[in-house]
Design an enzyme around this catalytic site. Structure first.
Site, PDB file in Angstrom:
ATOM      1  N   ASP A 111       0.830  -1.196   0.000  1.00  0.00           N
ATOM      2  CA  ASP A 111       0.000   0.000   0.000  1.00  0.00           C
ATOM      3  C   ASP A 111       0.869   1.251   0.000  1.00  0.00           C
ATOM      4  O   ASP A 111       0.577   2.227  -0.682  1.00  0.00           O
ATOM      5  CB  ASP A 111      -0.937  -0.003   1.209  1.00  0.00           C
ATOM      6  CG  ASP A 111      -0.185  -0.036   2.537  1.00  0.00           C
ATOM      7  OD1 ASP A 111       0.919  -0.608   2.590  1.00  0.00           O
ATOM      8  OD2 ASP A 111      -0.714   0.503   3.531  1.00  0.00           O
ATOM      9  N   GLU A 163       3.780   1.386   6.257  1.00  0.00           N
ATOM     10  CA  GLU A 163       3.262   0.029   6.440  1.00  0.00           C
ATOM     11  C   GLU A 163       4.031  -1.042   5.670  1.00  0.00           C
ATOM     12  O   GLU A 163       4.297  -2.104   6.191  1.00  0.00           O
ATOM     13  CB  GLU A 163       1.777  -0.015   6.058  1.00  0.00           C
ATOM     14  CG  GLU A 163       0.910   0.878   6.919  1.00  0.00           C
ATOM     15  CD  GLU A 163      -0.537   0.924   6.449  1.00  0.00           C
ATOM     16  OE1 GLU A 163      -1.168  -0.141   6.397  1.00  0.00           O
ATOM     17  OE2 GLU A 163      -1.023   2.026   6.134  1.00  0.00           O
ATOM     18  N   TRP A 184     -12.077  -5.826  -0.327  1.00  0.00           N
ATOM     19  CA  TRP A 184     -10.749  -6.291   0.062  1.00  0.00           C
ATOM     20  C   TRP A 184     -10.662  -7.810  -0.128  1.00  0.00           C
ATOM     21  O   TRP A 184      -9.817  -8.294  -0.876  1.00  0.00           O
ATOM     22  CB  TRP A 184     -10.459  -5.885   1.510  1.00  0.00           C
ATOM     23  CG  TRP A 184      -9.944  -4.490   1.641  1.00  0.00           C
ATOM     24  CD1 TRP A 184      -8.646  -4.119   1.883  1.00  0.00           C
ATOM     25  CD2 TRP A 184     -10.681  -3.264   1.528  1.00  0.00           C
ATOM     26  NE1 TRP A 184      -8.541  -2.741   1.916  1.00  0.00           N
ATOM     27  CE2 TRP A 184      -9.772  -2.189   1.708  1.00  0.00           C
ATOM     28  CE3 TRP A 184     -12.012  -2.957   1.290  1.00  0.00           C
ATOM     29  CZ2 TRP A 184     -10.164  -0.851   1.652  1.00  0.00           C
ATOM     30  CZ3 TRP A 184     -12.405  -1.627   1.237  1.00  0.00           C
ATOM     31  CH2 TRP A 184     -11.502  -0.600   1.415  1.00  0.00           C
ATOM     32  N   GLU A 237      -2.098   9.199  -0.789  1.00  0.00           N
ATOM     33  CA  GLU A 237      -3.171   8.430  -0.172  1.00  0.00           C
ATOM     34  C   GLU A 237      -4.451   9.256  -0.088  1.00  0.00           C
ATOM     35  O   GLU A 237      -5.551   8.754  -0.354  1.00  0.00           O
ATOM     36  CB  GLU A 237      -2.744   7.981   1.225  1.00  0.00           C
ATOM     37  CG  GLU A 237      -3.785   7.154   1.961  1.00  0.00           C
ATOM     38  CD  GLU A 237      -3.294   6.677   3.310  1.00  0.00           C
ATOM     39  OE1 GLU A 237      -3.926   5.772   3.882  1.00  0.00           O
ATOM     40  OE2 GLU A 237      -2.283   7.224   3.805  1.00  0.00           O
TER      41      GLU A 237
END
Length: 931
Positions: A488, A493, A561, A791
């Protein structure tokens, strides 16, 4: 045409490439070393200029010879002698081409491609798992690197030598002081409890008669280091370990040297290494595995003397060879500026946000600590800021974890000393060097882009430089998020979020060959699937027993997802034409759909149940319970609240994905020849569509939860019947106009927004949104100097302040609109592997030219158009001549659609078409090939 040594000249080799098959692959890999698949799939691209391949012949140096096979296939399974551990063969192919008159002629032979198998069975290993004895284990992010060393004697230099190695941690291998190979971050990121990759190397040239030393550097890596948003550590175990085996053949015989209790372990200059925190190095620290470098003057702390390793219990069942290309340093960047601030810090700007590390050659005086702080943005003081990258500490409301991304180095001033922290990675454009008294020069520091070495296969360019820049930053964003797995973001992360990849996979598959890359990741997704069918949000992960018990475990199983297990294989199949990826994931798809269907049929949302105690018949098809992220991050929307989302009603989103996934699985079942399953899934998909329409459209045909995202999904996923499409399209257009001609979509719907408008009579509005340059918009990022996608739509706000990650590729899926609409190249419905294509430029926004290329399985496809007479200054509809050029590869048919002209179907070759510009007369098909 050979040189004096008898070697074919470059001109000869180039000619052969033009008249022989190219891009030979085994299991979609250009480097097939250490495979553990005994029947690899072999593929090739026909020679340039081939009109129609009619036959092929493959020969291999192990005796396999197919003879001439009448077939247009460009991919077949290996069919030679059975393959065993360590077997190697080289194969080559020639094809036969039929011209427009039917005359058949053979091609030249291709260049050979080597394929070598690794160790297939546990019994092939004599090596043992070994590691350092650690009476006390430091805190995550504070654990040192270790050197594991073995010195041995060879009676003769080998004529063949292979090294097989892997680790629970990150390792680097050295033989006689030379690094083995150029792969980085080995053994790579996988779900280690089920899959651990082994690297195989030809090391013949590194060994010699007499004394030799093999040495491995071992650090925490993904295995036990801190990871992800929550900074979890020790996810797979508390101890690192190494497994390595050298196999040597010489005139003296065969010799195997493997890791065992005779190896020695010592400290290294790596004081700590962590993928999130960073790496600390003290070159003064002696390494018992190597002599002290000259020039250290005996300063610094001495490491303890080498001691014997401990043998660790370890399994061999999860060991496997490669499915994806390796991770490497694929590009090096020089600084565009170096600025010394009043506080003494030196800020280096590389001009581009990347993932990787730096190589620093000016390290300061002995004993001087130099700190490197990496970031994507600068604060008001001109120094690097990491504040926007700090993740929440969910266990302590209002608290944040440290952002990490800090390295330190202490020099010994040894000659040739270089700091390159290869046991951590960072996401950065800027580096703040602190504690270095000397002035840094541009040649002293280099930015290293670290990623999976994917082949680029797609391009785009047009007459508007802002759109070219947009395309450029999307590509860079993907390059920064393609290290080992589709991540991502490369800083906060580094996690393989399923939702991000399902959104961007179609775009990525056009620009890069992501077939093996996706197969590797999907293997982890399957391994991480819960027993009840839930797909974990992130893969790789420690597996269902861990993810289901985590503090935030309730967030797994969200619509959009979990559906990645269906959507990603479908996209990779469409791009590659290889149905095996569908078969590999079919069982996991069924289990995911089983979870969704069971939830929909057996649970009702509390609010709906209170309003309607007796469920309506259609409610069995509504998926309205459980945790869902929903649209996620809509501009001007509420701040996400994960805990509140557990009880929120996201049925309008979740049911849409239930319908879409079921529809895709019906198609997949058809491809796999599962006709009964295909029929049943198609019927279920129809029932879900009818239920969504019943529940979420009002009597006038308008979407009741009126957001841009919900209207987009209604059209993109065919949730509304044909008679209601004009109404929902009008509703969507009104919402956009009501927002000042700004988009209002968040995470899930953004890739579909422009194509939905274009395919429902609102092409001009689609271009208005594309060209919008005030927030929120794509061009706002361009105008504010972005070098990667953000983002948030306001990743850098009007005041120049950074918010959250500045390198998230998901919103960059918009560039598929440029490929398929502006330039006009897309795959035809029902086609896979680019066998049938549609060329239909639909320009707007004053574009006067556009071009795109894509190297599909059958060869290079190219489309280019220009508008003459300056007609497009106010839009192409004002008249003029559009001239289209197209290059069509072998075995491909193209339907060419131009304004005011009848559609023309053409085959392989180069074609030119003139057409008068005029009103848009497109035949609608959605941009995303999943639809």
């Amino acid at each position: 045409m050979a040189n004096e040594a008898g070697i074919p000249s470059n001109r000869t080799q180039e000619f052969r490439r033009m008249t022989a098959p190219t891009r030979l692959r085994a299991e979609h890999l250009s480097e097939a070393m250490g495979l553990t698949i005994t029947v690899p799939r072999l593929s090739w691209t026909p020679p340039a200029g081939t009109a129609r391949q009619t036959a092929y012949r493959i020969t291999a140096d192990n005796g396999w010879d197919t003879g001439k096979v009448d077939s247009a296939a460009c991919a077949i399974p290996y069919g030679g002698p059975a393959l065993h551990s360590r077997d190697r063969f080289e194969w080559r192919v020639r094809t036969w081409n039929a011209d427009e008159h039917g005359t058949e002629s053979p091609s030249d032979w291709s260049e050979p491609m080597p394929v070598e198998l690794g160790l297939l069975h546990a019994g092939d290993w004599t090596a043992q798992w070994i590691g350092p004895e650690e009476p006390e284990i430091g805190a995550p992010g504070e654990r040192p690197g270790y050197a594991l060393t073995k010195t041995f004697t060879l009676p003769a230099a080998p004529h063949k030598a292979r090294a097989y190695a892997t680790a629970q941690g990150i390792y680097e291998l050295f033989i006689n002081g030379h690094r083995v190979g150029d792969q980085q971050l080995t053994p790579g990121s996988t779900s280690y409890n089920t899959t651990l990759q082994v690297q195989a190397h030809d090391v013949t040239g590194l060994l010699r008669e007499g004394t030799n030393t093999i040495r491995a550097i071992l650090t925490d890596g993904w295995y036990r280091g801190s990871f992800g948003y929550t900074r979890d550590a020790d996810m797979y175990g508390k101890h690192t370990a190494l497994l390595a085996q050298l196999e040597l053949e010489s005139a003296a015989g065969t010799q195997i040297i493997g890791t065992d209790s005779s190896w020695l372990v010592s400290a290294t200059e790596i004081l700590s290494a962590d993928l999130m925190s960073g790496q600390r190095v003290d070159f003064r620290t002696a390494d018992g595995g190597n002599p002290r470098q000259p020039g250290t003057g005996g300063t610094g702390a001495r490491a303890p003397k080498p001691r014997h390793v401990v043998v660790r219990p370890g399994s061999f069942g999860e060991l496997t060879g490669p499915l994806a290309p390796p991770t490497r340093v694929t590009q090096e960047l020089a600084p565009v500026s170096i600025t010394r601030l009043s506080n003494g810090h030196q800020v280096v700007d590389f001009g581009q946000n990347i993932h990787g590390w730096v190589r620093l050659t000016r390290l300061g005086l002995p004993g001087e600590t130099v700190t490197l702080e990496y970031g994507e943005s600068l604060g008001a003081d001109g120094d690097v800021t990491r504040d926007h990258l700090r993740p929440h500490d969910f266990r302590t409301p209002g608290a944040f974890h440290d952002a990490g991304q800090v390295d330190t180095v202490i020099s010994s001033r040894a000659e040739g000393e270089v700091f390159e922290p290869r046991h951590t990675t960072h996401g950065f454009q800027y580096v703040s060097l602190q504690g270095l008294g000397e002035d840094l020069q541009p040649g002293d520091i280099t930015g290293c882009l670290v990623r999976t070495d994917l082949e680029r296969i797609g391009t785009f360019h047009c007459s508007d430089q802002r759109l070219n820049k947009l395309h450029d930053i999307v590509e860079w964003s993907f390059l920064g998020n393609s290290c080992e797995v589709p991540t991502d973001c490369p800083q906060r992360e580094k996690a393989g979020w399923t939702g991000d990849w399902q959104l961007f996979a179609p775009t990525a598959a056009y620009l890069y060959d992501v077939t093996g890359f996706s197969r590797k990741w999907l293997r982890d997704v399957r391994a991480d699937q819960w027993d009840n069918g839930i797909i974990a949000n992130i893969s790789p992960s420690p597996g269902p027993a861990v993810t289901s018990a985590e503090f935030m475990g309730f967030t797994n199983g969200s619509a959009g997802w979990g559906d990645a297990i269906v959507m990603v294989p479908w996209e990779v199949y469409l791009a590659s034409g290889d149905a095996a990826i569908l078969a590999e994931n079919w069982e996991a798809m069924q289990r995911w759909l089983g979870f969704v269907r069971t939830t929909a049929e057996n649970k009702r949302h509390a609010v709906r149940a209170a309003a309607r105690p007796t469920p309506a018949p259609h409610e069995q098809y509504l998926w309205d319970t459980g945790f869902h992220f929903g649209e996620w991050m809509e501009p001007d929307g509420p701040e996400p609240d994960l805990f509140a989302a557990r009880s929120a009603d996201h049925g309008i989103v979740a049911t849409a994905y239930y319908r879409h996934t079921t529809d895709l699985m019906a198609r997949i079942a058809g491809v796999l020849g599962l006709d009964a399953e295909a029929a049943g899934l198609a019927e279920l998909s129809d029932r879900i569509q009818e239920s969504w329409e019943t529940e979420y459209l009002d009597p006038s045909g308008r979407v009741t939860h009126a957001t841009q995202a919900n209207c987009v999904r209604a059209l993109a996923f065919h949730l509304v019947s044909p008679g209601h499409r004009p109404t929902v399209t009008s509703q969507l257009a009104d919402l956009i106009r009501g927002a000042g001609t700004h988009l209002g979509t968040g995470f899930l719907a953004t890739p579909y927004l422009l194509p939905v408008l274009a395919d429902n009579g609102e092409l001009d509005l689609a271009y208005e949104l594309l060209m919008q340059d005030s927030e929120p918009s794509w061009l706002t990022m361009v105008e504010r100097g972005a070098t990667t996608m953000w983002e948030l739509w306001n990743g850098i706000d009007a005041n120049g302040t950074a918010h959250q990650s500045l390198n998230h590729y998901s919103k960059g899926a918009v560039v598929s609109f440029l490929h398929r609409y502006a330039a006009g190249l897309r795959q035809a419905p029902g086609s896979a592997g680019w066998e049938r294509i549609i060329i239909e430029p639909r320009p707007g926004a004053g574009l006067t030219s556009a071009s795109t290329t894509h190297h599909g399985p059958r060869g290079l496809i190219g489309v280019q158009w220009t508008v003459s007479d300056g007609a497009a200054l106010e839009g192409i509809q004002d008249g003029g001549v559009l001239t289209l050029s197209a290059a069509i590869p072998a075995g491909t048919t193209a339907e060419v659609r131009l304004p005011g002209e009848p559609a023309v179907v053409v085959g392989p070759g180069h074609h030119t078409f003139p057409a008068a510009t005029g009103a848009d007369t497109a035949q609608p098909e959605l941009m995303r090939s999943t639809l």
